[in-house]
Design a protein around this motif. Structure first.
Motif, short mmCIF file in Angstrom:
data_model
loop_
_atom_site.label_atom_id
_atom_site.label_comp_id
_atom_site.label_asym_id
_atom_site.label_seq_id
_atom_site.Cartn_x
_atom_site.Cartn_y
_atom_site.Cartn_z
N LYS B 43 0.85 -1.15 0.13
CA LYS B 43 -0.02 0.08 -0.06
C LYS B 43 0.86 1.19 0.22
CE LYS B 43 -4.00 -1.10 -0.77
NZ LYS B 43 -4.87 -0.83 -1.60
N HIS B 47 0.51 3.66 -2.79
CA HIS B 47 -0.03 5.42 -2.37
C HIS B 47 1.13 6.43 -3.03
CE1 HIS B 47 -3.17 4.33 0.60
NE2 HIS B 47 -3.34 3.82 -0.56
N GLU B 51 0.49 9.25 -5.41
CA GLU B 51 0.54 10.84 -5.04
C GLU B 51 1.67 11.41 -5.72
OE1 GLU B 51 -0.35 10.84 -0.80
OE2 GLU B 51 0.20 12.58 -0.62
N HIS B 92 2.12 2.71 -10.69
CA HIS B 92 1.23 2.78 -9.66
C HIS B 92 0.10 1.32 -9.88
CE1 HIS B 92 -1.79 4.63 -7.12
NE2 HIS B 92 -2.66 4.81 -8.08
N HIS B 164 -10.54 10.49 -8.45
CA HIS B 164 -10.01 9.22 -8.02
C HIS B 164 -9.43 8.88 -6.82
CE1 HIS B 164 -7.73 5.38 -8.43
NE2 HIS B 164 -6.35 6.02 -8.08
C1 HEM Z 1 -4.60 8.62 -13.71
C2 HEM Z 1 -3.62 8.38 -12.99
C3 HEM Z 1 -3.74 8.07 -11.54
C4 HEM Z 1 -3.42 8.82 -10.45
C5 HEM Z 1 -2.76 10.30 -10.64
C6 HEM Z 1 -3.56 8.12 -9.39
C7 HEM Z 1 -3.11 8.64 -8.06
C8 HEM Z 1 -3.71 8.09 -7.06
C9 HEM Z 1 -3.48 8.56 -5.65
C10 HEM Z 1 -3.12 10.25 -5.27
C11 HEM Z 1 -4.03 7.85 -4.69
C12 HEM Z 1 -3.95 8.02 -3.19
C13 HEM Z 1 -2.50 8.01 -2.78
C14 HEM Z 1 -2.82 8.22 -1.20
O1 HEM Z 1 -3.73 7.75 -0.39
O2 HEM Z 1 -1.92 8.77 -0.56
C15 HEM Z 1 -4.13 6.71 -5.48
C16 HEM Z 1 -4.53 5.46 -4.88
C17 HEM Z 1 -4.83 4.28 -5.52
N1 HEM Z 1 -5.25 4.09 -6.77
FE1 HEM Z 1 -4.46 5.35 -8.14
N2 HEM Z 1 -4.00 7.01 -9.51
C18 HEM Z 1 -4.25 6.93 -10.85
C19 HEM Z 1 -4.59 5.87 -11.50
C20 HEM Z 1 -5.19 4.62 -11.00
C21 HEM Z 1 -5.11 3.31 -11.79
C22 HEM Z 1 -5.10 3.27 -13.35
C23 HEM Z 1 -5.40 2.28 -10.79
C24 HEM Z 1 -5.81 0.83 -11.00
C25 HEM Z 1 -6.45 0.69 -11.96
C26 HEM Z 1 -5.29 3.15 -9.58
C27 HEM Z 1 -5.35 2.36 -8.46
C28 HEM Z 1 -5.17 2.73 -6.95
C29 HEM Z 1 -5.46 2.09 -6.04
C30 HEM Z 1 -5.94 0.61 -5.80
C31 HEM Z 1 -5.29 3.09 -4.89
C32 HEM Z 1 -5.11 2.88 -3.41
C33 HEM Z 1 -6.58 2.77 -2.76
C34 HEM Z 1 -6.36 2.26 -1.42
O3 HEM Z 1 -5.99 2.92 -0.58
O4 HEM Z 1 -6.51 1.06 -1.13
N3 HEM Z 1 -4.92 4.29 -9.73
N4 HEM Z 1 -4.12 6.86 -6.81
#
Ligand code: HEM
Lengths: 303, 195
Positions: B43, B47, B51, B92, B164
């Motif tokens: 995780k 994360h 971020e 990510h 998201h």
């Molecule tokens: C478009 C681009 C994307 C950006 C900029 C992005 C950004 C982020 C950010 C900022 C977080 C939270 C980090 C934190 O809590 O500190 C996050 C969490 C997450 N993202 Fe993305 N994301 C993107 C695309 C995706 C894609 C394509 C997937 C999967 C198909 C994905 C799956 C996840 C998952 C599973 C989490 C964590 C959720 C949890 O806490 O269990 N993300 N993302």
């Protein structure tokens, strides 16, 4: 009456690996005692295999305790300032002897024992924690439950001066939880006062917290200041925040997924970057002990 | 002040940005392997990459307003910031696929059934053509006007990325809302300029 769910493990058994064989035998014996002669269907031995406790480090630095912040490391960082002594628990509602129960006085009345339980968070991660504590049933007996009581409501301390996370309304403070009376009286339901044979660290809910091992972790409310017996289902914090995602029961159930993630598998904390996910067990592996309480209930409806 | 900063920045080679940008995930991986990311390295990695990707996307979006309103010229870095952001999003996504969810059937389920994943995936899909065309050859082939029009896709992509983040947290949390506000503010700046 303590020791209804007898667990003869001691702090010595918490040493990883050393007590492994020993524990396996104890687990098998334990199943028998709970009146489950036919353990065949139950993965008893498999459970014992898994019940290798997490490290002190894992348990005390990876916490959800939003009163101190939403990051997993926030509680360990900010909970140190929490005053936990003196401490009293108000027990009220449908009880014979309502009042403020001093924590030390409660301890004097209770017999502490160790319980090694699986702990499954609603966020699909899990740990194994060696708790010390007493059965909630014993505490409720102290106050005397009246016949018409059907539910038990719990409240966490709300003290903004010592809880920086409460500056944000992440949830509607104070944190609230609840159980049906039969769940509260179940011998697995523990009031924990320690981990690894030591007093509970503040970030783990000092000085007194609930542990309901077959439910998602957020049901196991921390730093309890109030226990109320009622005849109505009490409001609970996560359910109030988002009823679609968090039900009153919140029993661990691999077949009912959270709207935002599956609950079929879990990540075992402390197993490193490349560990495989593990199957989540029905009622977190305590099916034999607790399933009968939910007979005839649609668990997908009452999630 | 700004002039001196701009002059200094002109001397910073772009490869340095790529180098630092590539070192960061490597450093995270190293920490994860050696226990430096805490009890739940999967995780933590997921994360940190998410971020950082969002921050880079926001930086890319801020280049024009920064130049317009403060006179700070980061134009020369914009493309590499975008490419790095895409790299982080791809990593990510890989962490999510390989280390977090692991199970292919569950991966498909999650993409379809879980709106915050769906939105993240759409954001990623929007960034794909941008990353593929972030080279001089594509710029020449497409012609500057068409290339620029294609790259307007960054706006919806960043917006989806911020959404998201807002959607994936439990309870009412401030941090993702701050990111979303910054994104909305920057988009407003851009819309005024474009319109
Ligand atoms: C478009 C681009 C994307 C950006 C900029 C992005 C950004 C982020 C950010 C900022 C977080 C939270 C980090 C934190 O809590 O500190 C996050 C969490 C997450 N993202 Fe993305 N994301 C993107 C695309 C995706 C894609 C394509 C997937 C999967 C198909 C994905 C799956 C996840 C998952 C599973 C989490 C964590 C959720 C949890 O806490 O269990 N993300 N993302």
């Amino acid at each position: 009456m303590a020791r209804r769910w007898t667990n003869t493990l001691t702090a010595a058994d918490v040493t990883p690996k050393a007590a492994f064989l020993n524990r396996r035998q104890i687990m098998a014996g334990l199943g028998g005692m709970a009146g489950l002669a036919g353990m065949g269907a139950l993965p008893g031995a498999a459970q014992a295999d898994e019940l290798e406790p997490n490290s002190w480090e894992d348990v005390t630095t990876y916490c959800n305790y939003y009163e101190f912040g939403t990051g997993k490391g926030d509680p360990a960082e900010y909970a140190g300032q929490l005053t936990t002594s003196p401490w009293s628990v108000k027990i009220d509602g449908m009880v014979e002897r309502p009042g403020d129960y001093d924590f030390q006085q409660i301890l004097g009345e209770m017999t502490l024992e160790e319980r090694i339980y699986r702990f499954r968070c609603v966020e699909a991660w899990s740990m194994v924690v060696p708790w010390t504590g007493f059965e909630l049933a014993d505490l409720l007996a102290l106050a005397g439950v009246q016949a018409e009581a059907k539910y038990v409501a719990f409240e966490t301390l709300y003290r903004p001066s010592e809880m920086p996370g409460t500056a944000y309304r992440v949830l509607d403070w104070p944190y609230r939880e609840g159980l049906r009376l039969d769940e509260a009286m179940h011998p697995l339901t523990l009031m924990a006062t320690g981990i690894f044979g030591k007093d509970l660290p503040n970030q783990n809910g000092a000085p007194l917290r609930l542990v309901v091992p077959w439910k998602y972790g957020f049901k196991s409310i921390k730093s309890i200041v109030r226990i109320t017996l009622t005849d109505e289902e009490p409001p609970t914090s996560w359910n109030m925040a988002n009823a679609r995602e968090y039900g009153f029961y919140s029993n661990v159930n691999p077949e009912v997924s959270h709207p935002r993630w599956s609950q079929a598998t879990e990540r075992r904390i402390g197993s490193g970057l490349f560990a495989s996910r593990q199957e989540t067990l029905m009622f977190n592996g305590y099916e034999a002990e607790v399933a009968s309480m939910y007979e005839g209930m649609d668990l997908a409806q009452n999630f | 002040m700004i002039d001196r900063l701009n002059q200094g920045l002109r001397k910073v080679p772009i490869w340095l940005l790529y180098l630092l940008g590539d070192l960061y995930p490597g450093w995270l991986l190293y920490l994860g392997l050696t226990g430096g990311l805490g009890p739940d390295p999967v995780k933590a990695l997921e994360h940190a990459l998410g971020e950082a990707a969002l921050q880079l996307l926001i930086l890319g979006l801020a280049v024009t307003p920064l130049r317009r309103f403060l006179g700070l010229n980061l134009l020369k870095f914009r493309r590499s910031v975008g490419v790095l952001a895409f790299t982080y999003v791809a990593l990510h996504l890989l962490v999510w696929l390989l280390l977090d969810v692991q199970i292919l059937s569950q991966v498909f389920n999650d993409i379809i059934k879980r709106p915050y994943i769906t939105i993240g995936m759409v954001g990623f899909a929007l960034m794909l053509p941008l990353a593929l065309t972030s080279n001089n050859l594509s710029l020449r082939r497409l012609g500057a006007a068409r290339w620029r029009r294609l790259h307007l896709l960054t706006y919806p992509a960043v917006l989806l990325a911020a959404l998201h983040f807002v959607m994936l947290v439990k309870g009412f949390q401030i941090e993702p809302l701050i990111y979303l506000s910054v994104v909305l503010f920057l988009l407003l700046c851009r819309i005024r300029v474009v319109g």
